[in-house]
Design a protein around this motif. Structure first.
Motif, PDB file in Angstrom:
ATOM      1  N   GLY A   1       0.766  -1.231   0.000  1.00  0.00           N
ATOM      2  CA  GLY A   1       0.000   0.000   0.000  1.00  0.00           C
ATOM      3  C   GLY A   1       0.799   1.284   0.000  1.00  0.00           C
ATOM      4  O   GLY A   1       0.239   2.374   0.046  1.00  0.00           O
ATOM      5  N   LYS A   2       2.134   1.193  -0.038  1.00  0.00           N
ATOM      6  CA  LYS A   2       2.989   2.388  -0.021  1.00  0.00           C
ATOM      7  C   LYS A   2       3.651   2.586  -1.384  1.00  0.00           C
ATOM      8  O   LYS A   2       4.194   1.640  -1.960  1.00  0.00           O
ATOM      9  N   MET A   3       3.615   3.794  -1.887  1.00  0.00           N
ATOM     10  CA  MET A   3       4.235   4.090  -3.177  1.00  0.00           C
ATOM     11  C   MET A   3       5.756   4.133  -3.037  1.00  0.00           C
ATOM     12  O   MET A   3       6.296   4.909  -2.250  1.00  0.00           O
ATOM     13  N   PRO A   4       6.488   3.305  -3.800  1.00  0.00           N
ATOM     14  CA  PRO A   4       7.959   3.312  -3.708  1.00  0.00           C
ATOM     15  C   PRO A   4       8.560   4.582  -4.303  1.00  0.00           C
ATOM     16  O   PRO A   4       7.940   5.240  -5.145  1.00  0.00           O
ATOM     17  N   ASN A   5       9.762   4.886  -3.852  1.00  0.00           N
ATOM     18  CA  ASN A   5      10.493   6.031  -4.397  1.00  0.00           C
ATOM     19  C   ASN A   5      11.590   5.604  -5.367  1.00  0.00           C
ATOM     20  O   ASN A   5      12.291   6.446  -5.927  1.00  0.00           O
ATOM     21  N   ASP A   6      11.764   4.300  -5.559  1.00  0.00           N
ATOM     22  CA  ASP A   6      12.821   3.799  -6.425  1.00  0.00           C
ATOM     23  C   ASP A   6      12.498   4.039  -7.889  1.00  0.00           C
ATOM     24  O   ASP A   6      11.336   4.274  -8.255  1.00  0.00           O
ATOM     25  N   PRO A   7      13.508   3.964  -8.785  1.00  0.00           N
ATOM     26  CA  PRO A   7      13.249   4.118 -10.223  1.00  0.00           C
ATOM     27  C   PRO A   7      12.307   3.022 -10.731  1.00  0.00           C
ATOM     28  O   PRO A   7      12.224   1.923 -10.173  1.00  0.00           O
ATOM     29  N   GLY A   8      11.620   3.330 -11.815  1.00  0.00           N
ATOM     30  CA  GLY A   8      10.692   2.372 -12.389  1.00  0.00           C
ATOM     31  C   GLY A   8       9.307   2.514 -11.793  1.00  0.00           C
ATOM     32  O   GLY A   8       9.052   3.358 -10.929  1.00  0.00           O
ATOM     33  N   PHE A   9       8.407   1.675 -12.266  1.00  0.00           N
ATOM     34  CA  PHE A   9       7.001   1.798 -11.898  1.00  0.00           C
ATOM     35  C   PHE A   9       6.548   0.627 -11.024  1.00  0.00           C
ATOM     36  O   PHE A   9       5.482   0.046 -11.242  1.00  0.00           O
ATOM     37  N   PHE A  10       7.354   0.294 -10.032  1.00  0.00           N
ATOM     38  CA  PHE A  10       7.034  -0.834  -9.165  1.00  0.00           C
ATOM     39  C   PHE A  10       5.953  -0.446  -8.152  1.00  0.00           C
ATOM     40  O   PHE A  10       5.867   0.712  -7.724  1.00  0.00           O
ATOM     41  N   TYR A  11       5.142  -1.456  -7.793  1.00  0.00           N
ATOM     42  CA  TYR A  11       4.154  -1.260  -6.730  1.00  0.00           C
ATOM     43  C   TYR A  11       4.171  -2.504  -5.852  1.00  0.00           C
ATOM     44  O   TYR A  11       4.176  -3.630  -6.363  1.00  0.00           O
ATOM     45  N   PRO A  12       4.197  -2.332  -4.538  1.00  0.00           N
ATOM     46  CA  PRO A  12       4.334  -3.500  -3.662  1.00  0.00           C
ATOM     47  C   PRO A  12       3.089  -4.385  -3.685  1.00  0.00           C
ATOM     48  O   PRO A  12       1.968  -3.909  -3.900  1.00  0.00           O
ATOM     49  N   VAL A  13       3.315  -5.668  -3.461  1.00  0.00           N
ATOM     50  CA  VAL A  13       2.192  -6.587  -3.294  1.00  0.00           C
ATOM     51  C   VAL A  13       1.398  -6.105  -2.087  1.00  0.00           C
ATOM     52  O   VAL A  13       1.944  -5.890  -0.998  1.00  0.00           O
ATOM     53  N   THR A  14       0.093  -5.927  -2.306  1.00  0.00           N
ATOM     54  CA  THR A  14      -0.758  -5.277  -1.304  1.00  0.00           C
ATOM     55  C   THR A  14      -1.956  -6.169  -0.980  1.00  0.00           C
ATOM     56  O   THR A  14      -2.560  -6.756  -1.879  1.00  0.00           O
ATOM     57  N   LEU A  15      -2.294  -6.240   0.299  1.00  0.00           N
ATOM     58  CA  LEU A  15      -3.441  -7.024   0.749  1.00  0.00           C
ATOM     59  C   LEU A  15      -4.323  -6.140   1.614  1.00  0.00           C
ATOM     60  O   LEU A  15      -3.892  -5.636   2.658  1.00  0.00           O
ATOM     61  N   LEU A  16      -5.555  -5.955   1.166  1.00  0.00           N
ATOM     62  CA  LEU A  16      -6.526  -5.137   1.883  1.00  0.00           C
ATOM     63  C   LEU A  16      -7.617  -6.038   2.451  1.00  0.00           C
ATOM     64  O   LEU A  16      -8.193  -6.855   1.720  1.00  0.00           O
ATOM     65  N   ALA A  17      -7.917  -5.886   3.710  1.00  0.00           N
ATOM     66  CA  ALA A  17      -8.927  -6.710   4.373  1.00  0.00           C
ATOM     67  C   ALA A  17     -10.148  -5.870   4.738  1.00  0.00           C
ATOM     68  O   ALA A  17     -10.095  -4.635   4.784  1.00  0.00           O
TER      69      ALA A  17
END
Length: 456
Positions: free
Chosen positions: A330-346
């Motif tokens: 659920g947190k937007m990364p600051n690293d290069p590229g368009f990565f998004y973390p695996v996120t689980l919402l309950a």
């Protein structure tokens, strides 16, 4: 110019000049001319060509797969599998196309009456970026085996993939006009659809894009097949094999970084096993490696474009603000590229963004259902109707399937596309079918033939 950004780095990968108007005209005329002879070609010859295309791709997997990894970020191990699956599609229709199109004899007052399935002419395929090779062959293999010729307008972000598919046909011995990649930008598509040489349209993409294509095709009285978005439910009932369900739903949700129309997106869990299932999913999702899609150990690559990642993050934030619990990511990364973390919402509910909208990325949402009846109601509470999964006993799952508003339902297994089985949606997920015997009959003239004299 068609500008391609490497989603793993955010850097410009390459620029490609779009086809000129004279290029488009030449492609249309060549497709029309080639159809005149191709429609008369034997099934054996058509099958031999498709087998040769498949053989070329299998022999060049290590050259073709990296094109997807570079242009749209598919992990390399998934990219190899996609090339192989596309080759399988070509081989399947080479083997079964003739039987799928066999004449259907029907009794009437004629001495003999039947329906034969004849090709229509040049077919235009308008395709997205998320499965460049598979979607191309899902459209083209049955159309070509039926005797049509194909023009493919691929997504502007995967031009190297598009040209490589065209080159595979050329390498297999296909003559000019049988299969051609059109490198054009979206505003130029309407004129191609309206061109009288195009006889039918196959579109895979968003509901918004599908509505536009459908309207244009309908105004020209041309058939179209639409495979659009999905917010697929994965129902898990209390009598399910929870470990198996967790394994498969985890895989379904993160294939291609979650950028799949038929991925399980809304995980609807029966109340007695909700907490246990949430724990099992969190454990499995936490083990996945997010990173460079060119590395063999990567499980989840980047989102294809920056704007798509921004939209995904908006959906996640809105859902959390509405009261959902974020168990991971659920947190937007600051690293290069368009990565998004695996996120689980309950604890997601029907009034929340991630329930109402399609989430195109590695985001799983958990929804609690009181019982099986409530689970079905939640599953159908969507404008989409592409695929659905049910985890319970086989008998119970088959009975529930008839109550699910979706084009395909998997009971105790992953929802997937398979050359042997028809695939497609209802509601805002589109209409028509691809693959299997149903798919090859979408772009044919089902011509009735009545042979006299009449019988008493």
């Amino acid at each position: 110019m068609l500008k391609v950004i490497n989603p793993a780095t955010g850097a410009l990968l390459h620029e490609v000049a779009p086809d000129s108007q004279s290029d488009i005209e030449r492609a249309l005329e060549t497709a029309k001319t080639r159809f005149k002879s191709w429609r008369l070609t034997s099934f054996k010859e058509k099958g031999d060509l498709l087998r040769a295309v498949a053989a070329h791709m299998r022999a060049h997997v290590e050259e073709l797969a990296p094109l997807m990894t570079q242009e749209m970020g598919k992990p390399i191990k998934e990219a190899r599998g996609e090339v192989e699956k596309a080759a399988w599609c070509a081989e399947h229709y080479a083997e079964h196309g003739e039987a799928y199109l066999a004449a259907e004899h029907l009794p009437s007052d004629a001495t003999r009456s039947y329906v034969q399935h004849l090709p229509l002419g040049p077919v235009l395929g308008i395709l997205p970026w998320n499965a460049p090779f598979w979607l191309a062959f899902r459209f083209a293999a049955p159309a070509i085996m039926a005797g049509n010729t194909c023009l493919m307008k691929h997504d502007p972000h995967v031009p190297a993939c598009a040209k490589a598919i065209e080159e595979a046909f050329k390498a297999a011995g296909a003559s000019d006009g049988l299969f051609k990649a059109l490198l054009i930008e979206t505003p130029a598509v309407e004129a191609v659809i309206r061109d009288p040489r195009i006889q039918a349209v196959s579109f895979t993409g968003s509901a918004r894009g599908g509505a536009a294509v459908a309207a244009i095709a309908a105004s020209e009285i041309k058939p179209a097949v639409l495979e659009l978005g999905g917010s697929d439910p994965g129902i898990v009932l209390a009598d399910a094999d929870l470990d198996k369900a967790a394994d498969v739903l985890t895989l379904s949700r993160i294939i291609n970084a979650g950028q799949s129309c038929i991925a399980a997106k809304r995980l609807i869990i029966e109340e007695p096993v909700y907490d246990a299932m949430a724990e099992k999913l969190e454990t499995r999702l936490a083990k996945l490696k997010l990173g460079d899609p060119a590395e063999e150990t990567t499980d989840v690559g980047p989102i294809a474009r920056a704007n798509l990642r921004d939209e995904l993050h908006r959906q996640v934030e809105a859902t959390i603000e509405a009261g959902a619990r974020c168990l991971m990511g659920g947190k937007m990364p600051n690293d290069p590229g368009f990565f998004y973390p695996v996120t689980l919402l309950a604890d997601v509910t029907p009034d929340m963004c991630a329930f109402k909208e399609e989430t195109f990325g590695p985001v799983a949402v958990l929804i609690k259902a009181k019982n099986a009846e409530a689970a079905i109601e939640l599953a159908n509470d969507t404008p989409y109707g592409l695929g659905a999964g049910i985890w319970t006993s086989a008998e119970r799952g088959e009975d529930m399937a008839r109550h699910i508003e979706a084009g395909q339902v998997a009971v105790n297994g992953i929802v997937k596309t398979d050359p042997r089985l028809p695939s497609g949606g209802i509601k805002k997920s589109g209409y028509g079918r691809e693959l299997g015997p149903h798919g090859i009959r979408e772009f044919v003239n089902a011509q009735q033939v009545w042979v006299g004299p009449a019988q008493g």
